[in-house]
Each structure stands twice: as C-alpha cells, then as structure tokens.
Design an enzyme around this catalytic site. Structure first.
Site, PDB file in Angstrom:
ATOM      1  N   ARG A   1       0.901  -1.301  -0.035  1.00 27.32           N
ATOM      2  CA  ARG A   1      -0.038  -0.010  -0.003  1.00 27.32           C
ATOM      3  C   ARG A   1       0.861   1.175   0.010  1.00 27.32           C
ATOM      4  NH1 ARG A   1      -3.126  -3.034   3.629  1.00 27.32           N
ATOM      5  NH2 ARG A   1      -5.056  -4.017   2.496  1.00 27.32           N
TER       6      ARG A   1
ATOM      7  N   LYS B   1       3.473  11.320 -11.099  1.00 26.30           N
ATOM      8  CA  LYS B   1       2.893  10.741 -11.945  1.00 26.30           C
ATOM      9  C   LYS B   1       3.576   9.422 -12.311  1.00 26.30           C
ATOM     10  CE  LYS B   1       0.132  14.115 -14.678  1.00 26.30           C
ATOM     11  NZ  LYS B   1      -0.172  14.380 -16.073  1.00 26.30           N
TER      12      LYS B   1
ATOM     13  N   GLU C   1      11.387  18.854 -24.170  1.00 29.23           N
ATOM     14  CA  GLU C   1      10.726  19.190 -23.026  1.00 29.23           C
ATOM     15  C   GLU C   1      11.353  20.338 -22.188  1.00 29.23           C
ATOM     16  OE1 GLU C   1       7.840  17.653 -22.130  1.00 29.23           O
ATOM     17  OE2 GLU C   1       7.672  15.683 -23.043  1.00 29.23           O
TER      18      GLU C   1
ATOM     19  N   LYS D   1       8.982  23.011 -13.508  1.00 34.66           N
ATOM     20  CA  LYS D   1       7.862  22.057 -13.356  1.00 34.66           C
ATOM     21  C   LYS D   1       7.341  21.915 -11.494  1.00 34.66           C
ATOM     22  CE  LYS D   1       6.204  17.310 -14.053  1.00 34.66           C
ATOM     23  NZ  LYS D   1       6.237  15.965 -14.859  1.00 34.66           N
TER      24      LYS D   1
ATOM     25  N   GLU E   1      -3.310  17.717 -11.377  1.00 30.94           N
ATOM     26  CA  GLU E   1      -3.837  18.358 -12.718  1.00 30.94           C
ATOM     27  C   GLU E   1      -5.469  18.320 -12.779  1.00 30.94           C
ATOM     28  OE1 GLU E   1      -1.628  16.363 -15.773  1.00 30.94           O
ATOM     29  OE2 GLU E   1      -3.440  16.797 -17.280  1.00 30.94           O
TER      30      GLU E   1
ATOM     31  N   ARG F   1      -1.861  22.824 -14.089  1.00 30.74           N
ATOM     32  CA  ARG F   1      -0.641  21.685 -14.322  1.00 30.74           C
ATOM     33  C   ARG F   1      -1.005  21.049 -15.869  1.00 30.74           C
ATOM     34  NH1 ARG F   1       1.391  16.344 -10.810  1.00 30.74           N
ATOM     35  NH2 ARG F   1       2.977  15.698 -12.517  1.00 30.74           N
TER      36      ARG F   1
ATOM     37  N   ASN G   1       1.067  20.038 -20.395  1.00 32.67           N
ATOM     38  CA  ASN G   1       0.736  19.275 -21.604  1.00 32.67           C
ATOM     39  C   ASN G   1       0.852  20.135 -22.765  1.00 32.67           C
ATOM     40  OD1 ASN G   1      -0.154  17.151 -20.216  1.00 32.67           O
ATOM     41  ND2 ASN G   1      -2.292  17.958 -19.783  1.00 32.67           N
TER      42      ASN G   1
ATOM     43  N   HIS H   1       1.345  18.544 -26.279  1.00 30.19           N
ATOM     44  CA  HIS H   1       1.110  17.093 -26.119  1.00 30.19           C
ATOM     45  C   HIS H   1      -0.045  16.700 -26.733  1.00 30.19           C
ATOM     46  CE1 HIS H   1       4.511  17.541 -23.485  1.00 30.19           C
ATOM     47  NE2 HIS H   1       4.481  16.514 -22.977  1.00 30.19           N
TER      48      HIS H   1
ATOM     49  N   HIS I   1       0.617  13.662 -28.663  1.00 28.53           N
ATOM     50  CA  HIS I   1       0.201  12.242 -28.387  1.00 28.53           C
ATOM     51  C   HIS I   1      -0.666  11.771 -29.729  1.00 28.53           C
ATOM     52  CE1 HIS I   1      -0.061  12.791 -24.088  1.00 28.53           C
ATOM     53  NE2 HIS I   1       1.146  12.199 -24.279  1.00 28.53           N
TER      54      HIS I   1
ATOM     55  N   HIS J   1       8.945  10.164 -28.146  1.00 31.16           N
ATOM     56  CA  HIS J   1       7.883  11.224 -27.581  1.00 31.16           C
ATOM     57  C   HIS J   1       8.325  12.662 -27.522  1.00 31.16           C
ATOM     58  CE1 HIS J   1       5.084  12.476 -24.343  1.00 31.16           C
ATOM     59  NE2 HIS J   1       6.234  13.209 -23.730  1.00 31.16           N
TER      60      HIS J   1
END
Ligand code: NAD
Length: 380
Positions: A124, A146, A188, A230, A240, A244, A248, A251, A255, A269
């Site tokens: 956990r 993330k 990035e 960041k 997010e 946040r 993106n 992105h 994506h 990427h």
C-alpha cells in the site's frame, strides 16, 4: 565546475528535494540516507542503464552503508505493461521487503513510471527515490509524482499519483545517452521556456547547441531551471485539475502523432512534443492569438537543433487521422478539444473554444507545408 544544487518541491507532508549536479551517483548513499527510513533499498533499473551506471550507484549506496538489491528490467516502452508490473511486484516481494524499504528507480521515464507505480501499490505504498538517467526523465517524468503503466487501450491509463521522497539528477549520466534521446528530452526543456519563461527560451537559443554538445554546466543549469519550472506548477496543482494542464503544451498534437506512428522508434515522445509545440504555435498565430514572429522563432530554434517541425515529415499523420485521434483524447469535452495555445513565447494558456473543424482546416494547411503565414482562421 558548478556545485551541486538543490530545490524543494513544497507539497506539505509529501515535500521532497531535487538534487542536481555532477558525480551524484558516487554520493548516492549519503544523499539518499537522510530521505529513506531504512538502510536497505531495492534498485530497479533497465539493462542499458545497468551496464553503464549501476555499479557506480551500488558503490555510492554501499559507501553510506545502504544495502541494495537490484532488479534489472528489459529496456523500452514495452516493459511498461501489466506483465512486467506483476513480475516486478512479485520480484520485490520475494526479497522480503518491509514497509520501510525504499525503491530506487535508476533509469529513464520507463523505469521511473513502472518502479514508481510498483512503489505506489506494494504494501500500500513504499517510499521511492527517482534517479533519472535520461534528460527527459531529469526534467520531466521524475518530478511531480505521476506513475503509470500502459494498457492496450492507451498509454499511462493505469497509474497513481505517488511523489518520490527524493530526486537525484546526476547530469554526468547524460554523457552516455544517445544524441537522439538527448534531443528528445531537450524538447521538454524548451517547453518550459515556451509555456512560462521567455527569458529561459532566450537562454536556450543562446546555449542549446552547446548544452546538447556536452557542456555539463549548461546541462546542469537547464535541468535545474526545468525542474524548478515543473515544481512551481506541481505545487499549485498536484493532481492536474487546472494549471498543471499547461505542462501538456504540445502534447495533444504530440500524443496523436505518437499514436499514428505506433509509439515506437520512428517518432520518440520528445520529437512528437517538439512538432506538437510547433503546431500549437502555428495554430495560435493562425487564430490571431500570437504574433507570427513568435511561431517563426520557435521553428528556427527547434529545426536548427534537428527536431521535427513540419507535418510533412510524418506521412502517416494525415489531417483526418490526426483529428480523429485527437478527438479520442481524454482532454475532449463536449465535442471541443482542450488545447494549450500561446499568446507569445512564455505565455501559454488553456483554450477550450477551438472547434475540431477549425483545427482540421489548420492541419490540412499544415500538411501541405503551410504554416503560420497563412491568412487568419476564425476561432469557431
Ligand atoms: N511520469 C511522468 O510525469 C512522465 C512524463 C513524461 C514522460 N513519461 C514517460 O516516460 C517514458 C519515456 O521516458 P524516456 O524518454 O526516459 O525513455 P526510456 O526510459 O525508455 O529511456 C530511453 C532509452 O535510453 C536508455 N537510457 C536511459 N538512460 C541512459 C543513459 N544514461 N545512457 C544511455 N542510455 C540510457 C534506456 O535504456 C532506453 O533505451 C514514457 O513511458 C513516458 O510515458 C512520464
């Protein structure tokens, strides 16, 4: 030589430090000792990184009396799946870990995301330390908590927010990174300038080439400034729900480009993000939000370093396929796309007012090699 630098991601009880510098692997034990609860860790890495950097990391841990067991995974995005996740959890459990044992993720974003997700769920929740070894991981994926794995329904769809207890970004490990991976991570870095820090973009225009060529002091400064950028957004919006989403930038297009090229080696990427950021600037200019000159400046910088800036470079990314893929994105709401656009370099904003038909018209022009010089498009 620049001294080691440290900044704090201030998230109350989940606060942690990011340490950026040179030769940090050799000091890993001393640096990690104060952040973990037990002098025992499990290092998770991949085969490429193990061959190049694991021994230095293990020696650094041993020097501070930290016992380390190691799990080495196959490299590549395919490793971020349910099967490897399950195997990793079983392997960690078979070592007889306790709640106070920490996971150390030594690798790029794949290792960080997978080991981080295992840390989020094992017993956990175990503490974990990010030791990112790609530029992308140092400036992006290792910071912010993330963690995720991919599913057949899409990338990063099963995961958790789980902050690390420490991030160690040793810029010396970037020396072994192939130039193409370095450049993908650099996209990035540029993103932080484009979304919120014009002075940083100015600095990158002046220093980007030398940084990519190997100047460690410039790399350290770029990593530190990127992590600070960041972190400043993550502390305002850890999960997010608003600001946040600016991260993106590039992105939504990116994506879709990655999906159409199979998330593989043909378009990395960061390369997809570079082209996505260019499209976001071109669209912003076409919609009258931002000056044409800003879109040209972005193109000049990205293309001078060898990053893709034209759709024509990707034959499978037809306008119809792109728009169809973008509409499947989780960011679509009520038939409208949520895009991150720009008013100028350093001034990104969230825009929910652009109709898919407008984006489709823009992409049709972009695919013909036209860009921000075209006449203005109506917003909706
Ligand atoms: N969690 C987040 O916030 C976040 C953000 C962005 C990206 N990501 C994820 O990150 C992943 C991509 O990360 P990545 O670009 O680091 O890819 P990666 O982890 O696959 O690393 C790229 C390649 O470089 C190799 N490598 C790593 N470090 C090296 C070094 N120092 N020297 C030589 N080779 C080295 C790896 O073995 C791999 O072959 C994707 O899965 C993406 O979804 C996550």
């Amino acid at each position: 030589m620049s001294a080691t630098q440290r900044l704090t991601v201030a998230l109350g009880p989940r606060s942690y430090d990011i340490v950026v510098g040179r030769r940090l692997l050799a000091e890993a034990g001393a640096l990690i000792a104060s952040a973990v609860r037990q002098k025992r860790v499990v290092v998770v890495t991949d085969e490429h990184v193990a061959a190049l950097h694991l021994e230095r990391c293990r020696a650094g841990l041993a020097a501070a009396g930290i016992a380390a067991e190691t799990i080495v995974l196959p490299p590549g995005e395919e490793t971020k799946d349910f099967a490897h996740f399950a195997q990793l959890c079983e392997d960690v459990l078979s070592l007889g870990i306790e709640r106070a044992t920490a996971i150390v993720a030594l690798g790029g974003g794949v290792v960080g995301d997978l080991a981080g997700f295992a840390a989020a769920t094992l017993l956990r929740g175990l503490d974990f330390v990010q030791v990112p070894t790609t530029l992308l991981a140092q400036v992006d994926s290792a910071v912010g908590g993330k963690t995720a794995i991919d599913t057949r329904h899409g990338k990063n769809l099963v995961g958790a927010f789980h902050q690390p207890v420490l991030v160690l970004a040793d810029v010396d490990v970037l020396e072994t990174l192939p130039r193409r991976e370095l450049l993908a991570g650099y996209a990035e870095v540029v993103k932080y300038g484009l979304i919120g820090d014009r002075a940083f973009f100015d600095w990158l225009e002046a220093n980007g080439a030398a940084l990519l060529a190997g100047d460690a002091a410039l790399r350290q400064e770029a990593v530190l400034r990127s992590c600070a950028a960041k972190a400043s957004i993550v502390v305002l919006d850890e999960r997010e729900s608003g600001k946040r989403a600016l991260l993106n930038f590039g992105h939504t297009f990116g994506h879709a480009l990655e999906a159409l090229t199979g998330f593989g080696n043909s378009l990395l990427h960061g390369e997809a993000v570079a082209l996505g950021m260019q499209l976001a600037f071109d669209l912003s200019a076409r919609l009258g939000f931002c000056p044409n000159a800003a879109a040209h400046r972005v193109r000049r910088h990205l293309s001078a370093l060898g990053l893709p800036t034209t759709l024509a470079a990707i034959p499978t990314a037809t306008p119809d396929a792109l728009i169809a893929t973008m509409q499947k994105d989780k960011k679509v709401s009520g038939g409208r796309l949520t895009l991150v656009l720009a008013r100028d370099i350093g001034e990104a904003f969230l825009c929910r007012d652009v109709l898919p038909a407008t984006v489709a018209a823009f992409l049709a022009d972009a695919a013909r090699g036209r860009n921000s010089l075209e006449p203005a498009l109506p917003l909706s």
